[in-house]
Write an enzyme that holds these catalytic residues in place. Structure first.
Site, PDB file in Angstrom:
ATOM      1  N   GLU A  65      -7.691   5.489   5.001  1.00  0.00           N
ATOM      2  CA  GLU A  65      -7.556   4.781   3.731  1.00  0.00           C
ATOM      3  C   GLU A  65      -7.501   5.793   2.595  1.00  0.00           C
ATOM      4  O   GLU A  65      -8.167   6.831   2.639  1.00  0.00           O
ATOM      5  CB  GLU A  65      -8.783   3.880   3.492  1.00  0.00           C
ATOM      6  CG  GLU A  65      -8.955   2.759   4.487  1.00  0.00           C
ATOM      7  CD  GLU A  65      -8.152   1.513   4.119  1.00  0.00           C
ATOM      8  OE1 GLU A  65      -7.485   1.514   3.052  1.00  0.00           O
ATOM      9  OE2 GLU A  65      -8.196   0.546   4.901  1.00  0.00           O
ATOM     10  N   HIS A 102      -3.414   3.415   5.318  1.00  0.00           N
ATOM     11  CA  HIS A 102      -3.509   2.302   4.365  1.00  0.00           C
ATOM     12  C   HIS A 102      -3.885   2.834   2.982  1.00  0.00           C
ATOM     13  O   HIS A 102      -4.211   4.006   2.828  1.00  0.00           O
ATOM     14  CB  HIS A 102      -4.608   1.329   4.808  1.00  0.00           C
ATOM     15  CG  HIS A 102      -4.258   0.531   6.027  1.00  0.00           C
ATOM     16  ND1 HIS A 102      -4.070  -0.814   5.999  1.00  0.00           N
ATOM     17  CD2 HIS A 102      -4.057   0.914   7.316  1.00  0.00           C
ATOM     18  CE1 HIS A 102      -3.768  -1.249   7.211  1.00  0.00           C
ATOM     19  NE2 HIS A 102      -3.767  -0.220   8.035  1.00  0.00           N
ATOM     20  N   GLU A 140       0.832  -1.199   0.000  1.00  0.00           N
ATOM     21  CA  GLU A 140       0.000   0.000   0.000  1.00  0.00           C
ATOM     22  C   GLU A 140       0.872   1.257   0.000  1.00  0.00           C
ATOM     23  O   GLU A 140       0.860   2.080   0.924  1.00  0.00           O
ATOM     24  CB  GLU A 140      -0.975  -0.065   1.176  1.00  0.00           C
ATOM     25  CG  GLU A 140      -1.953  -1.227   0.992  1.00  0.00           C
ATOM     26  CD  GLU A 140      -2.855  -1.525   2.180  1.00  0.00           C
ATOM     27  OE1 GLU A 140      -3.620  -2.497   2.101  1.00  0.00           O
ATOM     28  OE2 GLU A 140      -2.792  -0.813   3.189  1.00  0.00           O
TER      29      GLU A 140
HETATM   30 ZN   LIG Z   1      -4.153  -2.069   4.370  1.00  0.00          ZN
END
Ligand SMILES: [Zn+2]
Length: 489
Positions: A402, A329, A234
């Site tokens: 995220e 992430h 990531e």
């Molecule tokens: Zn992740």
């Protein structure tokens, strides 16, 4: 499909069978089947034996077409998503189709227009391939697995071309960046080695705060803890993390105020071995470290163990108040930046938890409050957010931040805007400056110095900046949606 004739350029040994997936291809020249003459230009040479490289096998289909196999994560064949390899010995105007045939996921942003990134020796800046050259489909030749095919035309014979799933950000790049920060001798920045990985790579910890303002020992300091790259593939998380750091060490007035009032602790790479090896999700030994927070082992998960120990220790330190834990992430199926938070019985705490994402939504056009959700899935019990949400007291907030591997939609945009390395870093800067808004709202900071940023008048009960719903109380629906999408984080 024909078996390829593959030769290791360095050793001349045969390769390319199933067991080639154990390691990365190393200077692999792929010639037509049965060809035994001298190597020719246009016989492509593939290589992934470099940091964060990943390519396990190449099959020759025709002069124009090659099947590419992702090398699974070390010690964990379940994860095959990240790829990163070079191609050289190309012929000018040579047109090829590369098929990546063994993804472990079916849902993918390739369906929404994502494309691999490419650079070459003479054009060293990464670019996304045109979406029209990328196809994602169920392929009858590969047991109806999803295959991502892309067409490419080589144009410079002397160039080495590099293709990757997303913009790479290697362990060495981080080390160079941190070394350059250290050389600036900033009085408010400290770098230390918190531990070592299984393969003896550094686990770095940065502390950013203005120690001149630590003079009132009776008053506890607010502490913000940030981690990134527990999932090694990531890479956007590293650009965000660097954006946060760049902002916090800068001379920007907001950064100066934040350093006066808040201690920032940042672990930029929680899984340095996984990053180095070119894994997507796991550590060297095949562990998804973001499922082991409950009981990390000092020998099997040493980096996680060290970070957890530090956080537990700080949570018991009466001189600091650990208020935020954010784990960064990247997401392989969703657009925009967004957050996951925890679910609490206490409605007031639920509302307080929604404040930071709401404020971030106002500062970052690519951050979506409507994608932000709060859950308590059993499968996520071993994540940092969930574990620390249970450990820390009710005045602390734990989030997963995220960001899409692909793109974002803004209020005014009609089509997704693909992220670049710069826009990922910009999201990081916006995360950092949002702490000022948060602490002004909570009356920790009453500073009249100019900030260039309007203190936003946000009430925790009003809707976020981008409209759709208020984001809390959507737990069940979000869980359902995630379940149906097979979403992990
Ligand atoms: Zn992740």
């Amino acid at each position: 499909m024909e078996e390829s004739t593959v030769r290791d350029v360095d050793t001349g040994s045969e390769g390319g069978g199933e067991d080639a997936l154990v390691g990365n291809v190393n200077k692999l020249m792929v010639s037509p089947p049965g060809y035994s003459g001298a190597p020719r230009r246009g016989h492509l040479v593939f290589d992934a034996c470099f940091e964060s490289g990943n390519l396990g096998r190449v099959d020759y289909i025709s002069e124009f077409e090659f099947d590419l196999f992702i090398r699974p994560d070390t010690c964990n064949p379940r994860f095959r998503v990240w790829f990163n390899f070079t191609v050289e010995n190309v012929r000018e105007t040579q047109r090829v189709i590369f098929n990546v045939v063994n993804f472990s996921k079916t849902k993918s942003l390739y369906r929404d227009g994502m494309s691999p990134v490419v650079k070459s020796t003479s054009r060293p800046k990464w670019q996304r391939l045109p979406a029209k050259n990328v196809y994602y489909y169920r392929c009858p030749d590969h047991r109806r697995n999803y295959v991502m095919s892309f067409a490419f035309c080589f144009d410079r014979e002397d160039d080495v071309y590099q293709f990757a799933y997303c913009y790479p950000y290697t362990y060495s790049r981080l080390q160079h960046y941190l070394a350059s920060l250290e050389r600036r001798n900033l009085p408010y920045l400290q770098r230390e080695q918190l531990g070592l990985s299984v393969q003896q790579r550094r686990l770095d910890l940065l502390t950013i705060t203005n120690s001149d303002h630590h003079q009132s020992p009776e008053k506890e300091k607010k502490l913000v803890f940030l981690t990134a790259r527990v999932h090694p593939g990531e890479s956007p998380a590293s650009f965000i993390c660097q954006g946060v750091i760049d902002f916090l060490v800068s001379q920007h007035p907001v950064a100066q105020i934040l350093r006066d009032h808040v201690i920032f602790k940042i672990v930029p790479m929680l899984n340095p071995d996984g990053v180095y090896l070119g894994n997507y999700r796991c550590s060297l030994m095949g562990f998804d470290l973001n499922r082991h927070w409950q009981d990390p082992s000092p020998w099997a998960h040493p980096t996680l163990h060290a970070v957890k120990q530090l956080i537990v220790q700080m949570s018991q330190d009466p001189r600091v108040s650990l208020e935020f834990y954010i784990d960064v992430h990247a997401h392989s199926t969703m657009l925009n930046g967004f957050m996951y938070g925890n679910v609490f019985e206490d409605e007031e705490r639920v509302q307080r938890q929604a404040v930071f994402p709401r404020l971030l939504c106002q500062n970052a056009p690519d951050f979506s409050f409507s994608n932000t959700s709060f859950n308590r899935d059993v499968v996520k019990a071993g994540t940092g957010r969930r574990f620390l949400g249970g450990l820390l007291d009710d005045t602390s907030y734990c989030y997963t931040l995220e960001v899409s591997f692909y793109s974002y939609m803004t209020a005014g945009s009609t089509a997704p805007v693909p992220y670049t390395e710069e826009t990922y870093m910009k999201l990081g800067r916006n995360v950092a400056r949002t702490f000022l808004d948060y602490y002004k709202l909570n009356n920790l900071i009453k500073d009249n110095r100019p900030t260039h940023i309007q203190s936003s008048e946000v009430k925790s009960h009003t809707g976020g900046g981008n409209g759709k719903g208020n984001g809390v109380g959507r737990d069940a629906a979000d869980r359902e949606r995630e379940k149906s999408q097979g979403v992990r984080h």
